[in-house]
Design a protein around this motif. Sequence first.
Motif, short mmCIF file in Angstrom:
data_model
loop_
_atom_site.label_atom_id
_atom_site.label_comp_id
_atom_site.label_asym_id
_atom_site.label_seq_id
_atom_site.Cartn_x
_atom_site.Cartn_y
_atom_site.Cartn_z
N ALA A 88 -10.73 -20.76 -1.07
CA ALA A 88 -11.25 -19.45 -1.46
C ALA A 88 -10.52 -18.92 -2.70
CB ALA A 88 -11.10 -18.46 -0.30
N LEU A 89 -9.21 -18.97 -2.65
CA LEU A 89 -8.44 -18.45 -3.78
C LEU A 89 -8.65 -19.31 -5.02
CD1 LEU A 89 -6.82 -15.94 -3.14
CD2 LEU A 89 -4.74 -17.25 -3.50
N PHE A 90 -8.69 -20.61 -4.81
CA PHE A 90 -8.87 -21.52 -5.94
C PHE A 90 -10.22 -21.29 -6.61
CE2 PHE A 90 -10.87 -25.56 -7.22
CZ PHE A 90 -10.17 -25.75 -8.39
N VAL A 91 -11.29 -21.17 -5.80
CA VAL A 91 -12.62 -21.00 -6.37
C VAL A 91 -12.71 -19.68 -7.13
CG1 VAL A 91 -15.07 -20.67 -5.78
CG2 VAL A 91 -13.78 -22.48 -4.68
N ILE A 92 -12.18 -18.62 -6.52
CA ILE A 92 -12.24 -17.31 -7.19
C ILE A 92 -11.48 -17.37 -8.52
CG2 ILE A 92 -11.47 -14.90 -7.04
CD1 ILE A 92 -11.99 -15.14 -3.98
N GLU A 93 -10.27 -17.89 -8.47
CA GLU A 93 -9.46 -17.95 -9.69
C GLU A 93 -10.09 -18.86 -10.74
OE1 GLU A 93 -5.29 -18.74 -9.02
OE2 GLU A 93 -5.21 -17.30 -7.40
N ALA A 94 -10.60 -20.01 -10.30
CA ALA A 94 -11.19 -20.95 -11.26
C ALA A 94 -12.41 -20.33 -11.93
CB ALA A 94 -11.55 -22.26 -10.55
N VAL A 95 -13.23 -19.63 -11.14
CA VAL A 95 -14.46 -19.03 -11.71
C VAL A 95 -14.10 -17.89 -12.65
CG1 VAL A 95 -16.50 -17.66 -11.13
CG2 VAL A 95 -15.99 -19.73 -9.83
N VAL A 96 -13.22 -17.00 -12.20
CA VAL A 96 -12.88 -15.83 -13.02
C VAL A 96 -12.18 -16.26 -14.31
CG1 VAL A 96 -11.47 -13.73 -13.11
CG2 VAL A 96 -12.81 -14.25 -11.07
N ILE A 97 -11.16 -17.10 -14.16
CA ILE A 97 -10.42 -17.52 -15.35
C ILE A 97 -11.29 -18.41 -16.24
CG2 ILE A 97 -8.41 -18.87 -16.14
CD1 ILE A 97 -6.95 -17.86 -13.61
N GLY A 98 -12.07 -19.29 -15.60
CA GLY A 98 -12.94 -20.17 -16.38
C GLY A 98 -13.94 -19.37 -17.19
N LEU A 99 -14.54 -18.35 -16.56
CA LEU A 99 -15.54 -17.53 -17.24
C LEU A 99 -14.88 -16.71 -18.35
CD1 LEU A 99 -18.49 -16.60 -17.35
CD2 LEU A 99 -17.93 -14.84 -15.67
N ALA A 100 -13.72 -16.16 -18.05
CA ALA A 100 -13.01 -15.35 -19.05
C ALA A 100 -12.68 -16.19 -20.28
CB ALA A 100 -11.74 -14.76 -18.44
N MET A 101 -12.19 -17.39 -20.04
CA MET A 101 -11.84 -18.25 -21.17
C MET A 101 -13.09 -18.65 -21.94
SD MET A 101 -8.62 -20.66 -20.14
CE MET A 101 -9.38 -21.61 -18.84
N ALA A 102 -14.19 -18.89 -21.22
CA ALA A 102 -15.44 -19.27 -21.88
C ALA A 102 -15.95 -18.13 -22.77
CB ALA A 102 -16.50 -19.63 -20.83
N LEU A 103 -15.84 -16.90 -22.27
CA LEU A 103 -16.29 -15.75 -23.06
C LEU A 103 -15.46 -15.62 -24.34
CD1 LEU A 103 -16.89 -13.15 -20.18
CD2 LEU A 103 -18.64 -14.19 -21.65
N VAL A 104 -14.17 -15.84 -24.19
CA VAL A 104 -13.29 -15.77 -25.37
C VAL A 104 -13.65 -16.88 -26.36
CG1 VAL A 104 -10.91 -16.07 -26.18
CG2 VAL A 104 -11.37 -14.67 -24.15
N LEU A 105 -13.81 -18.08 -25.85
CA LEU A 105 -14.07 -19.20 -26.74
C LEU A 105 -15.49 -19.22 -27.30
CD1 LEU A 105 -12.14 -22.02 -24.86
CD2 LEU A 105 -11.49 -20.88 -26.96
N ASN A 106 -16.35 -18.39 -26.73
CA ASN A 106 -17.71 -18.28 -27.25
C ASN A 106 -17.77 -17.31 -28.44
OD1 ASN A 106 -20.41 -19.14 -27.03
ND2 ASN A 106 -20.98 -17.15 -26.15
N PHE A 119 -12.27 -27.02 -16.90
CA PHE A 119 -13.55 -27.67 -16.66
C PHE A 119 -14.62 -26.62 -16.42
CE2 PHE A 119 -16.48 -30.01 -13.70
CZ PHE A 119 -17.05 -30.79 -14.69
N ALA A 120 -14.26 -25.60 -15.64
CA ALA A 120 -15.21 -24.49 -15.42
C ALA A 120 -15.53 -23.83 -16.75
CB ALA A 120 -14.61 -23.49 -14.44
N THR A 121 -14.51 -23.69 -17.59
CA THR A 121 -14.71 -23.08 -18.91
C THR A 121 -15.74 -23.86 -19.71
OG1 THR A 121 -12.43 -22.35 -18.87
CG2 THR A 121 -13.53 -22.33 -21.01
N ILE A 122 -15.59 -25.17 -19.70
CA ILE A 122 -16.51 -26.01 -20.49
C ILE A 122 -17.95 -25.83 -19.99
CG2 ILE A 122 -17.16 -28.42 -20.96
CD1 ILE A 122 -14.12 -29.01 -20.79
N LEU A 123 -18.11 -25.81 -18.69
CA LEU A 123 -19.46 -25.64 -18.14
C LEU A 123 -20.03 -24.26 -18.50
CD1 LEU A 123 -19.04 -27.28 -14.62
CD2 LEU A 123 -20.16 -28.24 -16.61
N PHE A 124 -19.18 -23.24 -18.34
CA PHE A 124 -19.65 -21.88 -18.67
C PHE A 124 -19.97 -21.77 -20.16
CE2 PHE A 124 -17.38 -20.23 -14.74
CZ PHE A 124 -18.56 -19.95 -14.06
N LEU A 125 -19.14 -22.42 -20.96
CA LEU A 125 -19.35 -22.37 -22.41
C LEU A 125 -20.70 -22.99 -22.77
CD1 LEU A 125 -17.68 -21.33 -24.74
CD2 LEU A 125 -16.61 -23.57 -24.95
N ALA A 126 -21.00 -24.11 -22.12
CA ALA A 126 -22.30 -24.75 -22.36
C ALA A 126 -23.42 -23.80 -21.96
CB ALA A 126 -22.39 -26.04 -21.56
#
Lengths: 438, 339
Positions: B122-140, B217-224
């Motif tokens: 639960a904690l891993f998924v939440i953190e991976a999604v939130v951080i992954g999405l945040a990084m993707a938004l920045v890198l976009n 990895f989540a970031t890459i997917l979100f970025l795409a």
Amino acid sequence: METLSRTGSINRRQLMAGAGAASVATLSGAGRFGAAQAAAPINFVGWTFRPDMVQGYVDFYNKSYGEKVSYSTLPWPQYHQTLEQRAFAGDIVDVMYCFHTFRERWAQTGMIRTLDDLPGVDELKKAMMPANLESLLNREGKLIALPYFVNLYILMHNEPMLQQGGFDKPAASFDELIEQCVKLKKDKIAEYPYLPNWNPTITGTTPQFLTDCFAEGATVFDAKNRLVIDQDPAVAQVLERWKKVYALGLVTPEIFTKPSSTDVHRMMFTGRYAYHSNISNYLQTIASDTKESLLAPKKAKMTPYPGKVGSTYMWTDSYVLNANTTSLESAWKLMQFVGGNLHKNWYVQQQWAIGSGLDNVYPDLYKEPAVVASYANWVDLPTLRAQYDKGKVSGAFKEQWYPEYDARSVTILHDMIRKNLSVAETIKALVALHKSLA
Amino acid sequence: MTTLDPGRPDLTLQPEASASGPVRTRWFAGKNRQAVQSEGWFAAALVSPALLVILLIVFLPLVYSIWLSFAEVDLLRPGGTAITIFGMRLPLYRFTGLANYSKVLSDPLYWQALLRTVYFVALFVIEAVVIGLAMALVLNAHFAGRRLMRAMLLVPWSMSRIAVGILWLGMLDADFGAINGILYRLGLIDHYLSFFSDGFTALNVLIVVYVWNQAPFATILFLAGLQSIPQDLYHAASVDGAGFWRKLWHITLPSLRPMMFLVLVLATVNGFLMLDLIYVMTSGGPGNDTTTVTWLGYRTAFSFFKFGPGTAILFTLTLICVALTVIYHRLVLSKFQSE
């Protein structure tokens, strides 16, 4: 293929024929590979430890005896499981390292053979220390391995730290050890002065437990390898002491997750610990000229193990011979070279003793001048040999249930130390665990 | 209509008008049905070696391991019924029905491990999604050094997890660790911290390290996913006066729904199956405090050689992962599909 090169195109029939031929070639190639292994040189596999040294004496052996030994290594964490699976799939590794807890299992699965019928075995048996010979026998009393090295638990101390604390000699009893450690902590000389080897692996907590029990003369397993800790009050005293030293803050909490005894001994490099118990050869890395260790040279020293009798636990790791080897003569010759005295003067054992401080079951090894000179660089050899003479073996590791008991007992012991499990509850839980598995 | 090769049948898709419904398509054979059938067999013959390999290295071990979870596996007595494949003997052992599952499910250690696993995932998924999405938004966003940042992002993810474990173990070590060293020299701590002394702390350290490794990895997917959102939508929203949060809520997140589903499924499965970091960093300790179901299954099978209960433990995870995938599908994608 001719058609392809001539015309630059290929029809379906030709392609199908080619694919079919390729499949047949692949499958028959796999078959041939399996068959070719039987005619291959002797396969010698060990876990990855000083592969350079091993390759050196394997090359020497090949050159001296005109043999063709092929040496390879597997990483320690999956070493036995990998070899077992390879054997399961029909692969034959002629000579292998084997950790003591796997020997009986491999003998029972028919993976390795007994050695009693092979030439020269009786002389080797006579040359070994009786206790170590006993641990190399299977449950039926037959020799199933030759010695690689002996693991003997010892106690070492940090001499400069003790001097800084005002102690001119190391503790002779556990009470004294605790007193010294409490003072070292109080004086802020060491945050965690005592470093018992409580790591969770098979060379950590359980051997440390056996050592501390043997040091007090306590019986852990009876002659039939039944756990009898509930019948000996000395065991409870040992566990009470474990709780006490941890509750006093003398032992670092990091110890419970250290991945190996090797990692634990490296903690001594920092010079932050006053006392440490571990396998004897680790003192060589700590106290000889190791650049990484602040306790080199010889600032860490060995002290006789405290306790009523001062015995410590020892076990022997080994070389074993594949039961299905197709070159028995050559494989046995290699066994004698690495685990016996084929080349005289304990050629291989000497290299291990000098290069890594590994002890061995052959007392004559310690008469070799080169070995004596080498040990003088990091330990007082008479003290080490005296501890060795007090070393105790246990036959419990020969039982099928032992690896699981070992692993699960560690969590019970750790919970006792770290949490509120009482000594009585701990002993009860360990006995119940043993009963559920045995 | 042009044919690519005059000597070969025409296999292009031809629209077929239907009086009663929408236009359908079908394979149109230019020459005759027999030729198409023959081509079908040819295609099947071409893929059959690959299928055979998949059967051997994926399907067969899977079926065999399912069988093991219902059998009393005793490696010390491998005799009895067996099947032989390419010279390799696979003992079938004695079928014991649900005995392994019932033994596993009645073990309190299993339920403790499952609870720990659920917390971890639960904690891993939440953190991976939130951080992954945040990084993707920045890198976009457009900024100098964006390419370098994107490349650097891949470094943690491209590392082997064993290497990641050893790296972090070294950094967090209470005697030699760089993190302790830095904090001490900065005067932020007066003694070295022990990150693995307490079981709950150790479990959280594992989560943090795993997020460090997997969030890219989540970031890459979100970025795409972000790059496929039409910019017109954002322009239109800007004209309507929408700010960052409104755009995020009403445009970005709904558009990322398929990618969100993928990230959630992958993160959940990866979280449940994570073994390497535990193996390297804590060995399930202190005590059993970082023992997850995967570690318990691994230890049961490969340390205690109890392959029956070991595989049973691990197949319970498979069932949980399948169930969660179905739930995610309903929660995340069902609305999207109906739209």
